[in-house]
Design a protein around this motif. Structure first.
Motif, PDB file in Angstrom:
ATOM      1  N   LYS A 235       0.861  -1.186   0.000  1.00  0.00           N
ATOM      2  CA  LYS A 235       0.000   0.000   0.000  1.00  0.00           C
ATOM      3  C   LYS A 235       0.898   1.237   0.000  1.00  0.00           C
ATOM      4  O   LYS A 235       1.787   1.369   0.853  1.00  0.00           O
ATOM      5  CB  LYS A 235      -0.904   0.033   1.251  1.00  0.00           C
ATOM      6  CG  LYS A 235      -1.777  -1.203   1.428  1.00  0.00           C
ATOM      7  CD  LYS A 235      -2.866  -1.278   0.407  1.00  0.00           C
ATOM      8  CE  LYS A 235      -3.741  -2.513   0.616  1.00  0.00           C
ATOM      9  NZ  LYS A 235      -3.043  -3.768   0.317  1.00  0.00           N
ATOM     10  N   HIS A 236       0.650   2.170  -0.934  1.00  0.00           N
ATOM     11  CA  HIS A 236       1.458   3.386  -1.007  1.00  0.00           C
ATOM     12  C   HIS A 236       1.024   4.355   0.089  1.00  0.00           C
ATOM     13  O   HIS A 236      -0.169   4.683   0.218  1.00  0.00           O
ATOM     14  CB  HIS A 236       1.302   4.038  -2.377  1.00  0.00           C
ATOM     15  CG  HIS A 236       2.368   5.034  -2.686  1.00  0.00           C
ATOM     16  ND1 HIS A 236       2.487   6.237  -2.022  1.00  0.00           N
ATOM     17  CD2 HIS A 236       3.399   4.988  -3.575  1.00  0.00           C
ATOM     18  CE1 HIS A 236       3.523   6.909  -2.492  1.00  0.00           C
ATOM     19  NE2 HIS A 236       4.098   6.168  -3.441  1.00  0.00           N
TER      20      HIS A 236
ATOM     21  N   ASP B 190       1.134   7.468   0.327  1.00  0.00           N
ATOM     22  CA  ASP B 190       0.576   8.756  -0.093  1.00  0.00           C
ATOM     23  C   ASP B 190      -0.837   8.636  -0.662  1.00  0.00           C
ATOM     24  O   ASP B 190      -1.390   9.629  -1.135  1.00  0.00           O
ATOM     25  CB  ASP B 190       1.485   9.394  -1.149  1.00  0.00           C
ATOM     26  CG  ASP B 190       2.834   9.797  -0.567  1.00  0.00           C
ATOM     27  OD1 ASP B 190       2.909   9.972   0.664  1.00  0.00           O
ATOM     28  OD2 ASP B 190       3.806   9.926  -1.343  1.00  0.00           O
ATOM     29  N   ARG B 191      -1.404   7.471  -0.642  1.00  0.00           N
ATOM     30  CA  ARG B 191      -2.711   7.280  -1.259  1.00  0.00           C
ATOM     31  C   ARG B 191      -3.727   6.749  -0.249  1.00  0.00           C
ATOM     32  O   ARG B 191      -3.362   6.196   0.780  1.00  0.00           O
ATOM     33  CB  ARG B 191      -2.617   6.296  -2.426  1.00  0.00           C
ATOM     34  CG  ARG B 191      -1.671   6.742  -3.534  1.00  0.00           C
ATOM     35  CD  ARG B 191      -1.548   5.660  -4.590  1.00  0.00           C
ATOM     36  NE  ARG B 191      -0.542   6.011  -5.597  1.00  0.00           N
ATOM     37  CZ  ARG B 191      -0.083   5.171  -6.512  1.00  0.00           C
ATOM     38  NH1 ARG B 191      -0.543   3.921  -6.550  1.00  0.00           N
ATOM     39  NH2 ARG B 191       0.825   5.575  -7.390  1.00  0.00           N
ATOM     40  N   VAL B 192      -4.988   6.894  -0.613  1.00  0.00           N
ATOM     41  CA  VAL B 192      -6.082   6.264   0.121  1.00  0.00           C
ATOM     42  C   VAL B 192      -6.520   5.050  -0.680  1.00  0.00           C
ATOM     43  O   VAL B 192      -6.807   5.143  -1.871  1.00  0.00           O
ATOM     44  CB  VAL B 192      -7.269   7.225   0.308  1.00  0.00           C
ATOM     45  CG1 VAL B 192      -8.437   6.499   0.968  1.00  0.00           C
ATOM     46  CG2 VAL B 192      -6.856   8.433   1.128  1.00  0.00           C
ATOM     47  N   HIS B 193      -6.558   3.899  -0.035  1.00  0.00           N
ATOM     48  CA  HIS B 193      -6.901   2.644  -0.703  1.00  0.00           C
ATOM     49  C   HIS B 193      -8.253   2.179  -0.178  1.00  0.00           C
ATOM     50  O   HIS B 193      -8.445   2.050   1.035  1.00  0.00           O
ATOM     51  CB  HIS B 193      -5.845   1.575  -0.420  1.00  0.00           C
ATOM     52  CG  HIS B 193      -4.446   2.025  -0.730  1.00  0.00           C
ATOM     53  ND1 HIS B 193      -3.825   1.762  -1.923  1.00  0.00           N
ATOM     54  CD2 HIS B 193      -3.550   2.732   0.017  1.00  0.00           C
ATOM     55  CE1 HIS B 193      -2.604   2.268  -1.915  1.00  0.00           C
ATOM     56  NE2 HIS B 193      -2.419   2.869  -0.743  1.00  0.00           N
TER      57      HIS B 193
ATOM     58  N   HIS C 129     -11.163   1.025   4.146  1.00  0.00           N
ATOM     59  CA  HIS C 129     -10.285   2.080   3.657  1.00  0.00           C
ATOM     60  C   HIS C 129      -8.946   1.988   4.398  1.00  0.00           C
ATOM     61  O   HIS C 129      -8.928   1.810   5.629  1.00  0.00           O
ATOM     62  CB  HIS C 129     -10.911   3.456   3.878  1.00  0.00           C
ATOM     63  CG  HIS C 129     -12.304   3.576   3.356  1.00  0.00           C
ATOM     64  ND1 HIS C 129     -12.599   3.739   2.013  1.00  0.00           N
ATOM     65  CD2 HIS C 129     -13.509   3.532   3.994  1.00  0.00           C
ATOM     66  CE1 HIS C 129     -13.900   3.795   1.846  1.00  0.00           C
ATOM     67  NE2 HIS C 129     -14.484   3.679   3.036  1.00  0.00           N
TER      68      HIS C 129
ATOM     69  N   VAL D 107      -5.416   4.076   5.073  1.00  0.00           N
ATOM     70  CA  VAL D 107      -4.716   5.354   4.971  1.00  0.00           C
ATOM     71  C   VAL D 107      -3.498   5.322   5.886  1.00  0.00           C
ATOM     72  O   VAL D 107      -3.403   4.480   6.784  1.00  0.00           O
ATOM     73  CB  VAL D 107      -5.631   6.538   5.359  1.00  0.00           C
ATOM     74  CG1 VAL D 107      -6.806   6.641   4.409  1.00  0.00           C
ATOM     75  CG2 VAL D 107      -6.115   6.397   6.794  1.00  0.00           C
TER      76      VAL D 107
END
Length: 512
Positions: free
Chosen positions: A21-22, A24-27, A37, A39
């Motif tokens: 999971k990056h 800087d992103r919301v997954h 979600h 974060v």
């Protein structure tokens, strides 16, 4: 519902690689009952935190086929509890299912980008702000602490404005420790629904495989494995029984952490045999030196020593006894009695027998072995074992092994006051063991030699203590003063019921 996981391993942002999971992103992920979600509230070189937020739709949850044990069916098919409940807010099996959906590769311990880090133990902190915990903070500690976590489970008051109302059924759970990320996630996957004790879906037989897969390497030896298994499988007795039997097989096939420690001299690179193997070799050497041909393994467990005895033709009769019928079944499987030629099979006997009761079937043998057995007997019951073995059965040779508690300080992770196995009732120092040996020899007309098994540490001695008791023809009859009281005597050729003694031997085999 919310769960956060933090690491201070440097660089801490590698947590994103492990979870795929990056930062800087919301997954976001669709779930059968809502959405999940992922974060990262903080992500820098020194500290990284990932948050898993599960947004439960009560209507979708109520429309599912599975129903929680906490949501009984009402007349006419209407249940208010399906719509008004704590499922959207309190951590439960819904959160565990989301973990499996969102962090699938991390749960398996896989990482394409950081495989070495995935296999390493890193500092972790897990927080579940609202966890329904049926059993309270004490159960949370008993469940997580044996796995290497420092546990803080703070009860949440029903209403802070009215403290006299007391605490609610919820706790604010924080876990800190240094573990593999995969291990941490699997602990949460199994134990969050265990503490909640109300699964949101129907528990089918395939849940056993899920439990054993997620619990690989830690559940079989967990002191609360029975509670964990029963709750995870929604108190379905048949499923829990099958799972416990499979865990018992795993436990008997594995070496416990303390006895599996590799022992080495200086810079010697070659790995030595485990302490369990060296212990069996020492017992076999003592039996061979005694000249015995008819041997009884008292408290044989799953049959590890019996397997070695069967492979040596000098032993014409081999008997294994245990108070646990399940352990004897496992020993029978390990020995493959159904596949042995008749001649070989006739050498072997497996009997259920409690070691704190006299058993006429055990009299007249050349040698008996108590390998990692005595420490599983409550100290007040130890004299009954002494009488049954040294006084009544009275073999010419008795070989006893037991842990040296002084050596425990050499095992990492074995804190002060902790024993090597959760079922141990006591562990003796070298002086205490010697005093017990002296008492037995004086009471029952034996002589004894004491030694050690494993590397002899100059400060704390060898990890295992060994005593070989021998008697002479002059003491071949039972001493008059060694007669047991009537209540400790079982009928001839019969065994005491398993519930008549606190001695347990099935876990003992795991320490071999």
């Amino acid at each position: 519902m919310l769960l956060t996981l933090t690491t201070t391993h440097r660089p801490a942002t590698d947590l994103g690689y492990l979870l795929v999971k990056h930062p800087d992103r919301v997954h976001s992920f669709e779930l059968p009952v809502g959405a999940a979600h992922v974060v990262f509230p903080e992500a820098d070189e020194g500290r990284c935190t990932v948050a898993l937020l599960v947004d439960v739709d009560p209507l979708r949850l109520a429309g599912g086929r599975g129903k929680s044990r906490s949501q009984p069916t009402a007349p006419h098919g209407f249940t208010l509890g399906q719509y008004v409940n704590d499922r959207p807010y309190a951590a439960s099996s819904l959160l565990a299912s989301a973990l499996a959906r969102v962090f699938r590769s991390a749960l398996r311990g896989e990482s394409r980008d950081r495989p070495e880090l995935a296999a390493a133990e890193i500092p972790l902190e897990v927080r579940v702000p609202v966890l329904r915990c049926r059993g309270g903070a004490d159960l949370a500690a008993r469940i997580f602490a044996p796995l290497g976590w420092a546990v803080a489970a703070d009860p949440i008051p029903l209403d802070e404005t009215y403290p006299e109302w007391g605490d609610s059924r919820y706790v604010d759970l924080t876990l800190t420790g240094t573990l593999r990320l995969a291990d941490a996630l699997n602990h949460l996957y199994v134990l969050l629904p265990v503490l909640d004790d109300a699964k949101h879906y129907w528990v089918a037989p395939d849940e056993i495989d899920k439990l054993l897969r997620a619990g690989a390497g830690w559940l079989a030896g967990h002191p609360e494995r029975s509670t964990i298994t029963r709750r995870y499988l929604a108190h379905r007795r048949a499923l829990a029984g099958e799972a416990m039997a499979r865990l018992a097989e795993q436990r008997l096939a594995e070496e416990p952490p303390a006895d599996s420690v590799a022992e080495s001299d200086g810079g010697e690179a070659a790995r030595r045999p485990s302490l369990a193997v060296r212990r069996r070799e020492a017992v076999l050497a003592a039996l061979a030196a005694s000249g015995a041909t008819r041997v009884v393994d008292l408290g044989c467990g799953g049959g590890a020593l019996l397997s070695a005895l069967v492979g040596d033709r000098r032993y014409t009769e081999i008997v294994g006894t245990d108070v646990s019928a399940q352990a004897l079944t496992l020993a029978e499987r390990r020995l493959r009695l159904d596949r042995l030629p008749e001649r070989q099979r006739d050498r072997i006997r497996l009997w259920q027998s409690a070691l704190t009761y006299r058993d006429d079937r055990l009299r007249g043998y050349d040698a008996a072995v108590l390998m990692e057995v005595v420490e599983h007997v409550d100290l007040p019951r130890l004299p009954a074992l002494e009488d049954a073995v040294f006084g009544h059965a009275r073999p010419a040779t008795v070989v006893v092994t037991t842990p040296n508690v002084e050596h425990n300080v050499r095992y990492e992770g074995l804190g002060a006051g902790r024993f090597r196995h959760p079922d141990h009732r006591f562990e003796w120092t070298r002086a205490e063991f010697a005093a017990w040996v002296d008492r037995v020899t004086a009471a029952y007309g034996y002589t004894a030699t004491i030694g050690g098994i494993g590397d002899d540490d100059p400060e704390v001695g060898a990890p295992t203590q060994l005593a070989v008791f021998t008697t002479t023809p002059a003491h071949a009859t039972t001493p008059a003063h060694a007669t047991a009281p009537a209540h400790a005597t079982a009928p001839p050729n019969a065994t005491a019921p398993p519930n008549a003694t606190t001695q347990t031997t099935a876990p003992k085999e795991a320490s071999r």
